[in-house]
Motif scaffolding. Structure first.
Motif, PDB file in Angstrom:
ATOM      1  N   GLY A 181       4.900  13.805  -6.632  1.00 44.54           N
ATOM      2  CA  GLY A 181       4.723  15.146  -6.065  1.00 44.54           C
ATOM      3  C   GLY A 181       6.076  15.693  -5.642  1.00 44.54           C
ATOM      4  O   GLY A 181       6.441  15.635  -4.468  1.00 44.54           O
ATOM      5  N   GLN A 235      -8.069   0.041   0.506  1.00 46.10           N
ATOM      6  CA  GLN A 235      -7.595   0.221  -0.868  1.00 46.10           C
ATOM      7  C   GLN A 235      -8.795   0.317  -1.807  1.00 46.10           C
ATOM      8  O   GLN A 235      -9.625  -0.598  -1.851  1.00 46.10           O
ATOM      9  CB  GLN A 235      -6.706  -0.958  -1.263  1.00 46.10           C
ATOM     10  CG  GLN A 235      -5.886  -0.691  -2.510  1.00 46.10           C
ATOM     11  CD  GLN A 235      -4.813  -1.745  -2.728  1.00 46.10           C
ATOM     12  OE1 GLN A 235      -5.029  -2.924  -2.427  1.00 46.10           O
ATOM     13  NE2 GLN A 235      -3.679  -1.338  -3.259  1.00 46.10           N
ATOM     14  N   ARG A 255     -10.398   0.352  -5.455  1.00 40.28           N
ATOM     15  CA  ARG A 255     -10.231   0.084  -6.880  1.00 40.28           C
ATOM     16  C   ARG A 255     -11.624  -0.009  -7.482  1.00 40.28           C
ATOM     17  O   ARG A 255     -12.534  -0.552  -6.860  1.00 40.28           O
ATOM     18  CB  ARG A 255      -9.472  -1.228  -7.126  1.00 40.28           C
ATOM     19  CG  ARG A 255      -7.992  -1.174  -6.753  1.00 40.28           C
ATOM     20  CD  ARG A 255      -7.194  -0.196  -7.615  1.00 40.28           C
ATOM     21  NE  ARG A 255      -5.755  -0.263  -7.346  1.00 40.28           N
ATOM     22  CZ  ARG A 255      -5.113   0.473  -6.425  1.00 40.28           C
ATOM     23  NH1 ARG A 255      -5.789   1.343  -5.678  1.00 40.28           N
ATOM     24  NH2 ARG A 255      -3.814   0.344  -6.264  1.00 40.28           N
ATOM     25  N   GLN A 290       6.306  16.509   1.861  1.00 42.86           N
ATOM     26  CA  GLN A 290       5.134  15.678   2.153  1.00 42.86           C
ATOM     27  C   GLN A 290       5.525  14.593   3.162  1.00 42.86           C
ATOM     28  O   GLN A 290       6.675  14.131   3.198  1.00 42.86           O
ATOM     29  CB  GLN A 290       4.497  15.103   0.895  1.00 42.86           C
ATOM     30  CG  GLN A 290       5.408  14.355  -0.048  1.00 42.86           C
ATOM     31  CD  GLN A 290       4.633  13.759  -1.215  1.00 42.86           C
ATOM     32  OE1 GLN A 290       3.752  12.945  -1.019  1.00 42.86           O
ATOM     33  NE2 GLN A 290       4.978  14.177  -2.421  1.00 42.86           N
ATOM     34  N   ARG A 345       0.869  -1.181   0.000  1.00 47.49           N
ATOM     35  CA  ARG A 345       0.000   0.000   0.000  1.00 47.49           C
ATOM     36  C   ARG A 345       0.903   1.226   0.000  1.00 47.49           C
ATOM     37  O   ARG A 345       2.071   1.148   0.369  1.00 47.49           O
ATOM     38  CB  ARG A 345      -0.874   0.015   1.271  1.00 47.49           C
ATOM     39  CG  ARG A 345      -1.931  -1.069   1.336  1.00 47.49           C
ATOM     40  CD  ARG A 345      -2.974  -0.943   0.248  1.00 47.49           C
ATOM     41  NE  ARG A 345      -3.503   0.400   0.080  1.00 47.49           N
ATOM     42  CZ  ARG A 345      -4.455   0.953   0.843  1.00 47.49           C
ATOM     43  NH1 ARG A 345      -5.011   0.234   1.812  1.00 47.49           N
ATOM     44  NH2 ARG A 345      -4.866   2.182   0.640  1.00 47.49           N
ATOM     45  N   SER A 346       0.364   2.365  -0.392  1.00 47.48           N
ATOM     46  CA  SER A 346       1.158   3.590  -0.310  1.00 47.48           C
ATOM     47  C   SER A 346       1.159   4.056   1.142  1.00 47.48           C
ATOM     48  O   SER A 346       0.093   4.266   1.724  1.00 47.48           O
ATOM     49  CB  SER A 346       0.562   4.648  -1.231  1.00 47.48           C
ATOM     50  OG  SER A 346       0.746   4.239  -2.567  1.00 47.48           O
ATOM     51  N   ARG A 406       2.092   6.705   4.024  1.00 45.19           N
ATOM     52  CA  ARG A 406       2.318   8.158   4.162  1.00 45.19           C
ATOM     53  C   ARG A 406       2.936   8.528   5.506  1.00 45.19           C
ATOM     54  O   ARG A 406       3.211   9.684   5.764  1.00 45.19           O
ATOM     55  CB  ARG A 406       1.011   8.915   3.960  1.00 45.19           C
ATOM     56  CG  ARG A 406       0.634   9.256   2.523  1.00 45.19           C
ATOM     57  CD  ARG A 406       0.544   8.047   1.646  1.00 45.19           C
ATOM     58  NE  ARG A 406       0.139   8.330   0.288  1.00 45.19           N
ATOM     59  CZ  ARG A 406      -1.029   7.973  -0.228  1.00 45.19           C
ATOM     60  NH1 ARG A 406      -1.903   7.300   0.488  1.00 45.19           N
ATOM     61  NH2 ARG A 406      -1.296   8.270  -1.487  1.00 45.19           N
TER      62      ARG A 406
HETATM   63  C1  LIG Z   1       3.312   7.627 -10.377  1.00 49.70           C
HETATM   64  C2  LIG Z   1       2.731   7.753  -9.001  1.00 49.70           C
HETATM   65  C3  LIG Z   1       2.883   8.929  -8.299  1.00 49.70           C
HETATM   66  C4  LIG Z   1       2.385   9.059  -7.003  1.00 49.70           C
HETATM   67  N1  LIG Z   1       2.629  10.208  -6.290  1.00 49.70           N
HETATM   68  C5  LIG Z   1       2.262  10.276  -4.998  1.00 49.70           C
HETATM   69  C6  LIG Z   1       2.651  11.381  -4.195  1.00 49.70           C
HETATM   70  O1  LIG Z   1       3.339  12.302  -4.631  1.00 49.70           O
HETATM   71  N2  LIG Z   1       2.254  11.414  -2.906  1.00 49.70           N
HETATM   72  C7  LIG Z   1       1.508  10.405  -2.355  1.00 49.70           C
HETATM   73  O2  LIG Z   1       1.202  10.493  -1.162  1.00 49.70           O
HETATM   74  N3  LIG Z   1       1.134   9.331  -3.095  1.00 49.70           N
HETATM   75  C8  LIG Z   1       1.508   9.240  -4.380  1.00 49.70           C
HETATM   76  N4  LIG Z   1       1.185   8.125  -5.122  1.00 49.70           N
HETATM   77  C9  LIG Z   1       0.450   7.022  -4.514  1.00 49.70           C
HETATM   78  C10 LIG Z   1      -0.975   6.930  -5.047  1.00 49.70           C
HETATM   79  O3  LIG Z   1      -1.739   7.968  -4.518  1.00 49.70           O
HETATM   80  C11 LIG Z   1      -1.513   5.552  -4.643  1.00 49.70           C
HETATM   81  O4  LIG Z   1      -0.771   4.556  -5.315  1.00 49.70           O
HETATM   82  C12 LIG Z   1      -3.000   5.381  -4.967  1.00 49.70           C
HETATM   83  O5  LIG Z   1      -3.773   6.263  -4.224  1.00 49.70           O
HETATM   84  C13 LIG Z   1      -3.470   3.961  -4.698  1.00 49.70           C
HETATM   85  O6  LIG Z   1      -3.222   3.580  -3.355  1.00 49.70           O
HETATM   86  P1  LIG Z   1      -2.364   2.283  -2.983  1.00 49.70           P
HETATM   87  O7  LIG Z   1      -0.964   2.520  -3.549  1.00 49.70           O
HETATM   88  O8  LIG Z   1      -2.312   2.251  -1.474  1.00 49.70           O
HETATM   89  O9  LIG Z   1      -2.998   1.116  -3.591  1.00 49.70           O
HETATM   90  C14 LIG Z   1       1.676   7.982  -6.418  1.00 49.70           C
HETATM   91  C15 LIG Z   1       1.519   6.791  -7.151  1.00 49.70           C
HETATM   92  C16 LIG Z   1       2.068   6.670  -8.409  1.00 49.70           C
HETATM   93  C17 LIG Z   1       1.948   5.357  -9.132  1.00 49.70           C
END
Ligand SMILES: Cc1cc2nc3c(=O)[nH]c(=O)nc-3n(C[C@H](O)[C@H](O)[C@H](O)COP(=O)(O)O)c2cc1C
Length: 229
Positions: A180, A217, A219, A66, A11-12, A14
């Motif tokens: 970002g 998550q 989708r 961030q 997951r992403s 933060r």
């Molecule tokens: C190319 C790319 C750029 C992203 N840039 C940021 C970002 O700058 N900051 C952030 O918090 N998340 C960023 N994300 C994460 C996305 O927001 C995240 O992958 C999406 O919301 C889906 O959530 P998950 O990764 O938890 O499945 C980025 C994802 C991708 C693939």
């Protein structure tokens, strides 16, 4: 960790804890990144593991401070460096020599790659040529321009990003891919070349339990995207 478990658990993140990421975890994940498929095996990418505190601080600022970057234990910058095509094409030919590869493999690196990647001054002529031939038979129509060449490198670098993030997930740590950021500042910090692109900055660390993941998550319905034709 099972592959699908790694895919599901990624997951992403933060927000990270203060726990360090072991160096060998980063090295294994970087090796996984380098094994990603890439266009013509030209490996026109770069992986900058930013480790010095001063550079890290500047990189966090370039990522607009961030939280995903600010709280990260490690930061990786993945770049697309199309200019590497020329040198790596030569190295591929050397590798073919070493492997005593069959003769039919040479024209690809000796003729096609220089024609499509090089001679940028002839880009419009290449476009006309590809499209003219394309009237009569299927033909790969790109790359014909510097922009296409850049795109090809970005695709490969993005695949390496995913390999890296899945490897980190399999190791039990978290990542956040980021676009970002202020690309010019990141490029200056890493002294990248004029045509190089910053594809993603990836933060790494141990996910903080309560604020690391922003909810479930999401989708959309797979039927909308997955078509069987
Ligand atoms: C190319 C790319 C750029 C992203 N840039 C940021 C970002 O700058 N900051 C952030 O918090 N998340 C960023 N994300 C994460 C996305 O927001 C995240 O992958 C999406 O919301 C889906 O959530 P998950 O990764 O938890 O499945 C980025 C994802 C991708 C693939």
């Amino acid at each position: 960790m099972d592959f699908y478990e790694a895919v599901r658990s990624r997951r992403s993140i933060r927000n990270y804890t203060d726990a360090p990421v072991p160096e060998d975890v980063m090295r294994r994940a970087l090796n996984a990144a380098l094994l990603a498929p890439n266009s013509s095996n030209l490996q026109t990418w770069g992986f900058y593991w930013v480790r010095t505190p001063e550079k890290k601080k500047k990189l966090v600022e370039a990522c607009l401070s961030q939280r995903a970057a600010r709280t990260a234990k490690e930061l990786l910058v993945v770049t697309a460096e199309p200019r590497r095509w020329k040198r790596n094409r030569g190295r591929m030919i050397e590798e073919l020599d070493r492997a005593q590869a069959p003769k039919f493999m040479y024209p690809y690196y000796e003729k096609l790659i220089p024609f499509t990647y090089g001679f940028q001054i002839l880009a419009p002529i290449k476009w006309i040529l590809f499209n003219l031939i394309g009237v009569f038979r299927p033909i790969v129509r790109r790359p014909w321009s510097p922009r296409d060449r850049e795109e090809v490198s970005i695709k490969s670098a993005a695949l390496a990003c995913e390999n890296f993030m899945l490897a980190i997930a399999a190791e039990g740590y978290g990542t956040c891919p980021m676009e970002g950021f202020d690309e010019l500042r990141v490029k200056r910090l890493l002294e990248l070349g004029f045509g190089d692109r910053v594809v993603m900055v990836i933060s790494v660390g141990e996910p903080e339990v309560s604020r690391g993941i922003w909810g479930a998550q999401i989708r959309f319905d797979p039927k909308e995207f997955v078509r069987e034709c």
